[in-house]
Write an enzyme that holds these catalytic residues in place. Structure first.
Site, PDB file in Angstrom:
ATOM      1  N   LYS A  36      79.162  42.210  -3.534  1.00  0.00           N
ATOM      2  CA  LYS A  36      78.203  43.121  -2.879  1.00  0.00           C
ATOM      3  C   LYS A  36      78.302  44.563  -3.349  1.00  0.00           C
ATOM      4  O   LYS A  36      77.297  45.240  -3.461  1.00  0.00           O
ATOM      5  CB  LYS A  36      78.315  43.019  -1.361  1.00  0.00           C
ATOM      6  CG  LYS A  36      79.598  43.560  -0.793  1.00  0.00           C
ATOM      7  CD  LYS A  36      79.705  43.257   0.696  1.00  0.00           C
ATOM      8  CE  LYS A  36      80.962  43.891   1.244  1.00  0.00           C
ATOM      9  NZ  LYS A  36      81.505  43.171   2.392  1.00  0.00           N
ATOM     10  N   ARG A 131      84.018  43.215  14.641  1.00  0.00           N
ATOM     11  CA  ARG A 131      82.745  43.134  13.963  1.00  0.00           C
ATOM     12  C   ARG A 131      82.249  41.717  14.264  1.00  0.00           C
ATOM     13  O   ARG A 131      82.109  41.386  15.423  1.00  0.00           O
ATOM     14  CB  ARG A 131      82.866  43.473  12.464  1.00  0.00           C
ATOM     15  CG  ARG A 131      81.523  43.923  11.873  1.00  0.00           C
ATOM     16  CD  ARG A 131      81.616  44.326  10.410  1.00  0.00           C
ATOM     17  NE  ARG A 131      81.865  43.180   9.533  1.00  0.00           N
ATOM     18  CZ  ARG A 131      82.028  43.275   8.210  1.00  0.00           C
ATOM     19  NH1 ARG A 131      81.972  44.459   7.615  1.00  0.00           N
ATOM     20  NH2 ARG A 131      82.247  42.203   7.482  1.00  0.00           N
TER      21      ARG A 131
HETATM   22  C1  LIG Z   1      82.706  42.770   2.142  1.00  0.00           C
HETATM   23  C2  LIG Z   1      83.365  41.624   2.729  1.00  0.00           C
HETATM   24  C3  LIG Z   1      84.536  41.117   2.154  1.00  0.00           C
HETATM   25  C4  LIG Z   1      85.209  41.767   0.979  1.00  0.00           C
HETATM   26  O1  LIG Z   1      85.922  42.881   1.404  1.00  0.00           O
HETATM   27  P1  LIG Z   1      86.826  43.756   0.383  1.00  0.00           P
HETATM   28  O2  LIG Z   1      87.504  44.733   1.254  1.00  0.00           O
HETATM   29  O3  LIG Z   1      85.882  44.372  -0.578  1.00  0.00           O
HETATM   30  O4  LIG Z   1      87.763  42.818  -0.268  1.00  0.00           O
HETATM   31  C5  LIG Z   1      85.095  39.990   2.732  1.00  0.00           C
HETATM   32  N1  LIG Z   1      84.544  39.401   3.815  1.00  0.00           N
HETATM   33  C6  LIG Z   1      83.423  39.855   4.399  1.00  0.00           C
HETATM   34  C7  LIG Z   1      82.866  39.150   5.581  1.00  0.00           C
HETATM   35  C8  LIG Z   1      82.790  40.977   3.885  1.00  0.00           C
HETATM   36  O5  LIG Z   1      81.677  41.436   4.458  1.00  0.00           O
END
Ligand SMILES: *Cc1c(COP(=O)(O)O)cnc(C)c1O
Length: 354
Positions: A36, A131
């Site tokens: 992302k 969250r």
């Molecule tokens: C963005 C995201 C991740 C990745 O997180 P990082 O800190 O970039 O490793 C993992 N799980 C979910 C649900 C996310 O939204």
């Protein structure tokens, strides 16, 4: 070369991805590559796959569609709880999604049946970061409902910590997830393929734990791209922290006072700025601003101070360093700055060291 530009070192990303995959793999944990922060860039997705990662995850279905349409051959996981209004495209483009709402899963089931396919889901469990996720007490009831749905296969449980509440994914939290998984497996006679314990913040837990329990999966973005863990933003040994470089160009460079003079009202963003008088300084303006980037997430690679920014300008005190118009200046980016840079249509993306 045009500026502002984001230089992306593919070799360094590949090295980080491989190193993390091996490290986590040494205790039986598989790594999902999260795309992302690079907006699902198909070229970077390809680097992750060539580094041995087999599942890619993104929070946006439009990014997953983009990667699929570009011929990226992977399993795709949708990270953000699907919107009720998206069920059809989610089933079409994502193999797996993370879920916490029964109503949404029912709609996914409906779409999957309609398209004669099976959609896999991982149920998210709330462990305190607040969250997404089902409260643990509601899990059994939800699973009971989910198991009745056609076109839906429950393939795992997961949790997400250290994103909103800053709650650490420590030994205690991971043990809770493992024990929830054991109970669910026993109660429903299931074997869950994915027990997804978290994200880049899980590094310290992983390094210190003697026993990963049932955790067999992590979803990693930041540590692949920026080479750090995310509880203290400490570099992870052996990884590159400079795979991304922001390059901006000097458009004005003059000796000017450090203190604005005249009657002072609001600045461009409604704040009344305050400054201290340090006498005349080397004030340098870069051709990049808040429409392109998050200024607080930039660290100059030279010893200079960022004084502030407006929509299209960054104003700096270059201290002992003399810069002239046309000079290029390089910055490291934190996660927020990287997100803004990759998303901005004004920042040119340039692959280096492919
Ligand atoms: C963005 C995201 C991740 C990745 O997180 P990082 O800190 O970039 O490793 C993992 N799980 C979910 C649900 C996310 O939204």
């Amino acid at each position: 070369m045009p500026t502002p530009r984001l230089e992306i070192d593919f070799g360094k990303i590949a090295h980080n991805a491989k190193t993390l995959k091996d490290l986590y793999g040494s205790k039986g944990i598989d790594v999902i590559g999260v795309t992302k922060v690079v907006c699902g860039d198909p070229a970077i997705a390809d680097v992750l796959l060539k580094s041995g990662i087999t599942i890619l995850a993104d929070s946006r279905i439009s990014n997953i569609k983009k990667m699929r349409d570009s011929g990226i051959d992977a399993q795709f996981l949708l990270l953000r709880t699907p919107f009720l209004s998206q069920a059809e495209v989610v089933v079409k483009y994502a193999d797996i999604s993370l879920n916490s709402e029964l109503t949404v899963i029912q709609k996914l089931s409906h779409s999957a049946v309609e398209h004669q396919t099976t959609h896999q889901i991982i149920l998210m469990v709330e462990l305190g970061d607040l969250r997404e996720g089902l409260m643990p007490k509601d899990l059994d009831n939800t699973i009971q409902q989910v198991l009745k749905l056609e076109g839906i296969e429950l393939v795992g449980l997961g949790t997400n910590l250290a994103c909103f509440g800053g709650v650490k994914p420590n030994e205690g939290k991971m043990e809770i997830l493992s024990s929830i998984v054991r109970n669910v497996e026993k109660k429903f006679g299931l074997i869950l393929e994915f027990v997804s314990g978290g994200n880049s913040a899980n590094y310290n837990w992983f390094m210190s734990t003697k026993n990963v329990g049932r955790i067999n999966n992590l979803r990693l973005g930041e540590s692949i791209y920026l080479g750090c863990e995310t509880l203290h933003r400490e570099p992870i040994p052996g990884l590159f922290t400079d795979a991304f470089t922001l390059v901006a160009e000097v458009i004005e460079s003059k000796i000017k006072p450090s203190l604005p003079y005249g009657e002072v009202g609001q600045d461009a963003f409604g704040n009344i700025p305050e400054f201290q008088d340090h006498g005349p300084i080397r004030r340098t303006i870069l051709g990049i601003g808040l429409q392109d980037i998050s200024i607080s997430g930039l660290t100059p690679r030279l010893d200079i101070d960022i004084l502030g920014a407006s929509s299209d300008h960054i104003i700096m005190d270059t201290k002992k360093i003399e810069l002239k118009v046309g000079d290029e200046l390089k910055f490291n980016l934190n996660y927020g700055a990287l997100l803004a840079a990759t998303t901005s249509p004004y920042v040119i993306k340039k692959q280096v060291n492919g």
